[in-house]
Write a protein that holds these residues in place. Structure first.
Motif, PDB file in Angstrom:
ATOM      1  N   GLU A  59     -20.077  13.268  -7.421  1.00  0.00           N
ATOM      2  CA  GLU A  59     -20.228  13.449  -9.252  1.00  0.00           C
ATOM      3  C   GLU A  59     -19.642  14.731  -8.907  1.00  0.00           C
ATOM      4  OE1 GLU A  59     -21.655  13.560 -14.226  1.00  0.00           O
ATOM      5  OE2 GLU A  59     -22.917  12.156 -11.838  1.00  0.00           O
ATOM      6  N   ALA A  62     -19.023  19.180 -14.314  1.00  0.00           N
ATOM      7  CA  ALA A  62     -17.881  19.434 -15.495  1.00  0.00           C
ATOM      8  C   ALA A  62     -17.671  20.357 -15.267  1.00  0.00           C
ATOM      9  CB  ALA A  62     -18.433  18.491 -16.588  1.00  0.00           C
ATOM     10  N   TYR A  65     -15.133  25.499 -12.014  1.00  0.00           N
ATOM     11  CA  TYR A  65     -13.925  26.333 -13.343  1.00  0.00           C
ATOM     12  C   TYR A  65     -13.484  27.296 -12.138  1.00  0.00           C
ATOM     13  CZ  TYR A  65     -11.024  26.884 -17.210  1.00  0.00           C
ATOM     14  OH  TYR A  65      -9.606  27.644 -17.754  1.00  0.00           O
ATOM     15  N   ASP A  99     -10.579  20.807 -15.593  1.00  0.00           N
ATOM     16  CA  ASP A  99     -10.340  19.960 -16.254  1.00  0.00           C
ATOM     17  C   ASP A  99     -10.763  18.962 -15.872  1.00  0.00           C
ATOM     18  OD1 ASP A  99      -9.862  21.635 -18.240  1.00  0.00           O
ATOM     19  OD2 ASP A  99      -7.864  21.064 -17.986  1.00  0.00           O
ATOM     20  N   GLY A 100     -11.640  18.696 -14.529  1.00  0.00           N
ATOM     21  CA  GLY A 100     -12.282  17.460 -14.040  1.00  0.00           C
ATOM     22  C   GLY A 100     -11.182  16.995 -13.298  1.00  0.00           C
ATOM     23  N   GLN A 101     -10.810  17.538 -13.092  1.00  0.00           N
ATOM     24  CA  GLN A 101      -9.527  17.495 -11.709  1.00  0.00           C
ATOM     25  C   GLN A 101      -9.252  18.076 -10.335  1.00  0.00           C
ATOM     26  OE1 GLN A 101      -7.471  14.638 -11.506  1.00  0.00           O
ATOM     27  NE2 GLN A 101      -8.890  13.966 -13.175  1.00  0.00           N
TER      28      GLN A 101
END
Length: 507
Positions: A59, A62, A65, A99-101
């Motif tokens: 996982e 989130a 960044y 952005d989660g990528q």
């Protein structure tokens, strides 16, 4: 040359002299050279990639960044002479989280010397081990810009270990934009491990060389304009590798591991000697202070590659780092003309603390732990202020199979108590310098280990590379996410984290 087709025949090490690893993504000339730092996990890659949407196992947090950047040696052409890892052309690898990528790209640092060699179609530098036929090389020993990397003033700065010329890389596409010149400074040379203060944005830099002044240190503002630079008087040329920084002081290193200038002038090469009868000196100078304000503190003889963090506590200044009392280990039989290079690269060091009293001149120093670790990093938001945690790489000693420099595990230290937590990368899996990534939106008032620790690893069992993401509060639980890299990532030196709040902000 002995033809051994698979390094897996040597399960305790990733390579032994005479071994060959077969790769489709590197230059064929490596197979003709019997040098362990050109094979196995050290073999250069010929690929420069841009790949988005990387596969993630586990996982992905989130609030992760920003980007992990790592520099390292990656020779483009067959070395002209004997190869040392310092000779490998710099290549920067970037892993971007947004952005989660996750995206990946890598590029050569397009130094002036590399541009010249590209035009010539071959390597012309004699390399740091010589022979030193300088008349045949317009650049002398090649400044490869392969050592350090950090984010400053919207771009990346790459640096060479031996106080080379800094290069400016675009942080988005990793293209080389030329020299990174500081406004108001006539000289270009800077040492690796100059530092950016996260509180002020200032660059704390230092430089050293073989002729007086043997060292300078200075400060540039957040836009790259030099505010202050001062010459430091030393007994002779030295080879410092790092500095310490507190809110008010810069800590300079005068270490008893240096070369003989008579030999250098006569023969053109450096003979390094560790002078065990000389003290190590650390010099504390106010950030914008004059040479007359510099105070030296004498300590036990040692060499220091990397500091972790420094801060002030009343009359005391504290410096955490890794200390080596044997910076030039003994050579080993059968290693031939590479013996001294191989010995020098076998890093012996441990976690250590120094304390300097500004009022009385007293020095207190001692081990935090005796485990062989180095390439130590801390939470960058805590730079210059009191911190507890540091993240090191576990390095096998020679008797543990450490024939070459390699990182076999991640170690988190509580430097107040000496407690450590570890995660072994696994048999035949080798890591990179780890960085601390504060959670998105974290500030200097956030908990010190409220974030993530990232490293790049390569598995010599299948030559697959991953970026591992750890919860910094639970290193020993293993990675919470593993990002599969699109190709094999060779061994490298230093890494940095650029926060998304700065990296992805509109320009």
């Amino acid at each position: 040359m002995q033809n051994l087709s698979r390094v897996s025949e040597y399960p305790s090490v990733e390579h032994c002299i005479g071994g060959v690893a077969e790769f489709s993504d590197t230059q064929s000339w490596i197979y003709s050279l019997d040098n362990p730092y050109l094979h196995g996990v050290y073999a250069p890659t010929s690929n420069e990639l841009d790949v988005a949407g990387l596969q993630v196992e586990g996982e992905l947090p989130a609030d992760l960044y920003g980007a992990y950047f790592r520099n390292g040696p990656n020779p483009l052409f067959q070395p002209k002479n004997r190869y040392h890892p310092f000779d490998g052309d710099g290549m920067v690898h970037g892993v971007y989280f947004q952005d989660g990528q996750v995206a990946y790209r890598n590029r050569y640092v397009n130094t002036a010397a590399l541009q010249g060699e590209r035009s010539d179609g071959r390597s012309v530098s004699p390399g740091v081990m010589g022979p030193f036929d300088y008349q045949l090389s317009p650049f002398g020993i090649k400044d490869t810009s392969n050592t350090d990397i950090f984010y400053f003033n919207g771009d990346l700065m790459s640096l060479w270990y031996n106080a080379g010329h800094p290069y400016r890389l675009d942080s988005a596409d990793l293209s080389t934009r030329g020299y990174y010149d500081l406004e108001g400074r006539s000289k270009r040379r800077l040492s690796a491990h100059s530092k950016v203060d996260p509180n002020t944005g200032e660059l704390l830099f230092f430089d050293y060389g073989d002729e007086p002044p043997f060292m300078t240190c200075g400060v540039a503002d957040a836009g790259g304009k030099v505010l202050h630079e001062v010459e430091i008087e030393l007994p002779g040329p030295r080879l410092p590798h790092d500095i310490g920084v507190t809110r008010n002081y810069t800590i300079l290193h005068d270490l008893p591991f240096f070369h003989d200038m008579a030999v250098l002038r006569k023969h053109g090469y450096r003979v390094l000697t560790f002078h065990r009868d000389m003290p190590t000196r650390f010099g504390l100078i106010p950030r914008h202070g004059s040479a007359s304000e510099l105070r030296w503190f004498e300590c036990e003889p040692c060499y220091v590659l990397h500091t972790s963090n420094c801060w002030e506590e009343g009359d005391w200044v504290v410096m955490d780092g890794c200390r080596s009392t044997n910076p030039m280990p003994d050579t080993q039989p059968g290693e031939g003309e590479l013996a001294h290079m191989l010995a020098y690269m076998r890093l012996e060091a441990n976690n250590y603390r120094w304390r300097f009293n500004l009022r009385t001149g007293e020095v207190r120093e001692g081990d935090i732990d005796d485990l062989n670790t180095e390439f130590n990093k801390t939470n960058p938001l805590y730079m210059g202020r009191k911190s507890r945690f540091a993240y090191h790489q576990r390095i096998p000693l020679l008797h543990e199979g450490g024939l070459t420099l390699r990182f076999t595990g991640l170690v988190k230290y509580d430097n107040e108590t000496g407690r450590r937590w570890q995660w072994d990368y696994g048999t035949g899996v080798f890591g990179s310098e780890a960085v601390f990534a504060p959670r998105r939106g974290a500030t200097a008032s956030s908990a010190e280990d409220d974030g993530y620790v990232l490293t790049l690893v390569t598995d010599s069992n299948n030559w697959q590379s991953h970026c591992l993401v750890f919860d910094a509060t639970a290193i020993d639980a293993g990675p919470v996410a593993r990002v599969r890299m699109p190709h094999r990532v060779p061994f490298g030196f230093h890494a940095t984290w650029a926060r998304g709040e700065e990296l992805f902000a509109p320009r």
